[in-house]
Write a protein that holds these residues in place. Sequence first.
Motif, PDB file in Angstrom:
ATOM      1  N   THR A   1      42.597  42.821  23.565  1.00 58.28           N
ATOM      2  CA  THR A   1      41.539  41.981  24.122  1.00 58.28           C
ATOM      3  C   THR A   1      40.407  42.888  24.598  1.00 58.28           C
ATOM      4  OG1 THR A   1      43.184  40.417  24.905  1.00 58.28           O
ATOM      5  CG2 THR A   1      41.011  40.273  25.903  1.00 58.28           C
ATOM      6  N   PRO A   2      39.160  42.505  24.333  1.00 57.03           N
ATOM      7  CA  PRO A   2      38.056  43.327  24.845  1.00 57.03           C
ATOM      8  C   PRO A   2      38.173  43.473  26.360  1.00 57.03           C
ATOM      9  CG  PRO A   2      37.238  41.601  23.388  1.00 57.03           C
ATOM     10  CD  PRO A   2      38.697  41.331  23.605  1.00 57.03           C
ATOM     11  N   PRO A   3      37.846  44.638  26.890  1.00 60.44           N
ATOM     12  CA  PRO A   3      37.955  44.841  28.335  1.00 60.44           C
ATOM     13  C   PRO A   3      37.073  43.866  29.103  1.00 60.44           C
ATOM     14  CG  PRO A   3      37.279  46.862  27.219  1.00 60.44           C
ATOM     15  CD  PRO A   3      37.337  45.782  26.190  1.00 60.44           C
ATOM     16  N   ARG A   4      37.579  43.458  30.243  1.00 58.54           N
ATOM     17  CA  ARG A   4      36.862  42.553  31.134  1.00 58.54           C
ATOM     18  C   ARG A   4      36.556  43.313  32.414  1.00 58.54           C
ATOM     19  NH1 ARG A   4      39.302  37.284  34.105  1.00 58.54           N
ATOM     20  NH2 ARG A   4      37.343  36.582  34.950  1.00 58.54           N
ATOM     21  N   PRO A   5      35.348  43.221  32.924  1.00 64.32           N
ATOM     22  CA  PRO A   5      35.056  43.933  34.168  1.00 64.32           C
ATOM     23  C   PRO A   5      35.996  43.476  35.281  1.00 64.32           C
ATOM     24  CG  PRO A   5      33.050  43.052  33.208  1.00 64.32           C
ATOM     25  CD  PRO A   5      34.210  42.475  32.436  1.00 64.32           C
ATOM     26  N   GLN A   6      36.552  44.426  35.991  1.00 61.17           N
ATOM     27  CA  GLN A   6      37.381  44.122  37.148  1.00 61.17           C
ATOM     28  C   GLN A   6      36.586  44.530  38.376  1.00 61.17           C
ATOM     29  OE1 GLN A   6      40.873  46.532  37.716  1.00 61.17           O
ATOM     30  NE2 GLN A   6      41.922  44.898  38.785  1.00 61.17           N
ATOM     31  N   ARG A   7      36.245  43.573  39.206  1.00 57.43           N
ATOM     32  CA  ARG A   7      35.428  43.852  40.386  1.00 57.43           C
ATOM     33  C   ARG A   7      36.321  44.297  41.529  1.00 57.43           C
ATOM     34  NH1 ARG A   7      30.417  40.197  41.139  1.00 57.43           N
ATOM     35  NH2 ARG A   7      29.778  42.172  42.000  1.00 57.43           N
ATOM     36  N   ILE A   8      36.003  45.467  42.067  1.00 63.57           N
ATOM     37  CA  ILE A   8      36.775  46.052  43.157  1.00 63.57           C
ATOM     38  C   ILE A   8      35.808  46.578  44.205  1.00 63.57           C
ATOM     39  CG2 ILE A   8      38.370  47.886  43.839  1.00 63.57           C
ATOM     40  CD1 ILE A   8      39.405  47.869  40.949  1.00 63.57           C
ATOM     41  N   ILE A   9      36.073  46.260  45.453  1.00 68.11           N
ATOM     42  CA  ILE A   9      35.315  46.810  46.562  1.00 68.11           C
ATOM     43  C   ILE A   9      36.333  47.523  47.444  1.00 68.11           C
ATOM     44  CG2 ILE A   9      33.936  46.269  48.595  1.00 68.11           C
ATOM     45  CD1 ILE A   9      33.090  43.730  46.905  1.00 68.11           C
ATOM     46  N   SER A  10      36.098  48.795  47.706  1.00 64.70           N
ATOM     47  CA  SER A  10      37.048  49.569  48.484  1.00 64.70           C
ATOM     48  C   SER A  10      36.299  50.381  49.527  1.00 64.70           C
ATOM     49  CB  SER A  10      37.850  50.499  47.560  1.00 64.70           C
ATOM     50  OG  SER A  10      38.869  51.137  48.273  1.00 64.70           O
ATOM     51  N   SER A  11      36.810  50.385  50.749  1.00 63.11           N
ATOM     52  CA  SER A  11      36.212  51.129  51.854  1.00 63.11           C
ATOM     53  C   SER A  11      37.301  51.917  52.559  1.00 63.11           C
ATOM     54  CB  SER A  11      35.567  50.179  52.864  1.00 63.11           C
ATOM     55  OG  SER A  11      34.556  49.408  52.263  1.00 63.11           O
TER      56      SER A  11
ATOM     57  N   ARG B   1      26.518  43.044  55.346  1.00 59.53           N
ATOM     58  CA  ARG B   1      27.274  42.306  56.382  1.00 59.53           C
ATOM     59  C   ARG B   1      28.679  41.966  55.907  1.00 59.53           C
ATOM     60  NH1 ARG B   1      25.809  41.021  61.368  1.00 59.53           N
ATOM     61  NH2 ARG B   1      26.522  38.914  61.168  1.00 59.53           N
ATOM     62  N   GLY B   2      29.162  42.697  54.912  1.00 56.20           N
ATOM     63  CA  GLY B   2      30.499  42.496  54.375  1.00 56.20           C
ATOM     64  C   GLY B   2      31.498  43.458  54.997  1.00 56.20           C
ATOM     65  N   TRP B   3      32.346  44.039  54.138  1.00 52.86           N
ATOM     66  CA  TRP B   3      33.425  44.896  54.633  1.00 52.86           C
ATOM     67  C   TRP B   3      32.920  46.103  55.419  1.00 52.86           C
ATOM     68  CZ3 TRP B   3      37.787  43.086  55.685  1.00 52.86           C
ATOM     69  CH2 TRP B   3      38.380  42.111  54.889  1.00 52.86           C
ATOM     70  N   SER B   4      31.811  46.693  55.010  1.00 55.25           N
ATOM     71  CA  SER B   4      31.327  47.867  55.748  1.00 55.25           C
ATOM     72  C   SER B   4      30.979  47.494  57.189  1.00 55.25           C
ATOM     73  CB  SER B   4      30.137  48.516  55.034  1.00 55.25           C
ATOM     74  OG  SER B   4      29.087  47.596  54.862  1.00 55.25           O
ATOM     75  N   PHE B   5      30.398  46.322  57.384  1.00 57.23           N
ATOM     76  CA  PHE B   5      30.069  45.843  58.727  1.00 57.23           C
ATOM     77  C   PHE B   5      31.333  45.580  59.540  1.00 57.23           C
ATOM     78  CE2 PHE B   5      29.138  42.402  61.719  1.00 57.23           C
ATOM     79  CZ  PHE B   5      28.005  42.888  62.368  1.00 57.23           C
TER      80      PHE B   5
END
Length: 163
Positions: free
Chosen positions: A16-26, A146-150
């Motif tokens: 299957t063509p790759p699908r973007p996987q959204r990851i936010i890490s702090s 104003r997300g995880w970093s906040f």
Amino acid sequence: EFRGERLMGTADNPNTPPRPQRIISSVIIQNTSPQRVWEAITQPEFTSQYFFGSRVEITEDEPGRLRYLSPDGKEVWGDGAILESDPPRLLVVEWRSLYLPDAAHEPASRVTWQLEPWTDGATKLTVTHDRLEDSPVTAQNVASPRGWSFVLAGLKRVLETGK
């Protein structure tokens, strides 16, 4: 701190063509013990000081749930199953952004809180928010200033200054 997209094929079909996987890490280093950080992320008297006034509520039923309630307790701002819990090292929960009307209909994403002992009695806290591919409003919100970093800056302040 990593913010971005990684390309992943599906486990069912590696062709299957790759699908973007959204990851936010702090990652932050807290000058306190893993147990104290654990208490700060799982007890309402702490979360109300750094998480937009919300009060965390953890149910003991199986499977357990983690909810974030409005300051007056009348609205559920976040709700999800506890997927894994190993105090004071690991907490993995489903995340639903019920505080945003445009995101409330989105599927649950996942938040992982990983706590590791660090040098001189400190704790390395890594928060990873993933499974955001089908939750674009949530992804945009938690990646914003104003997300995880906040939230994590507030957690650090509360644990290190008491305010």
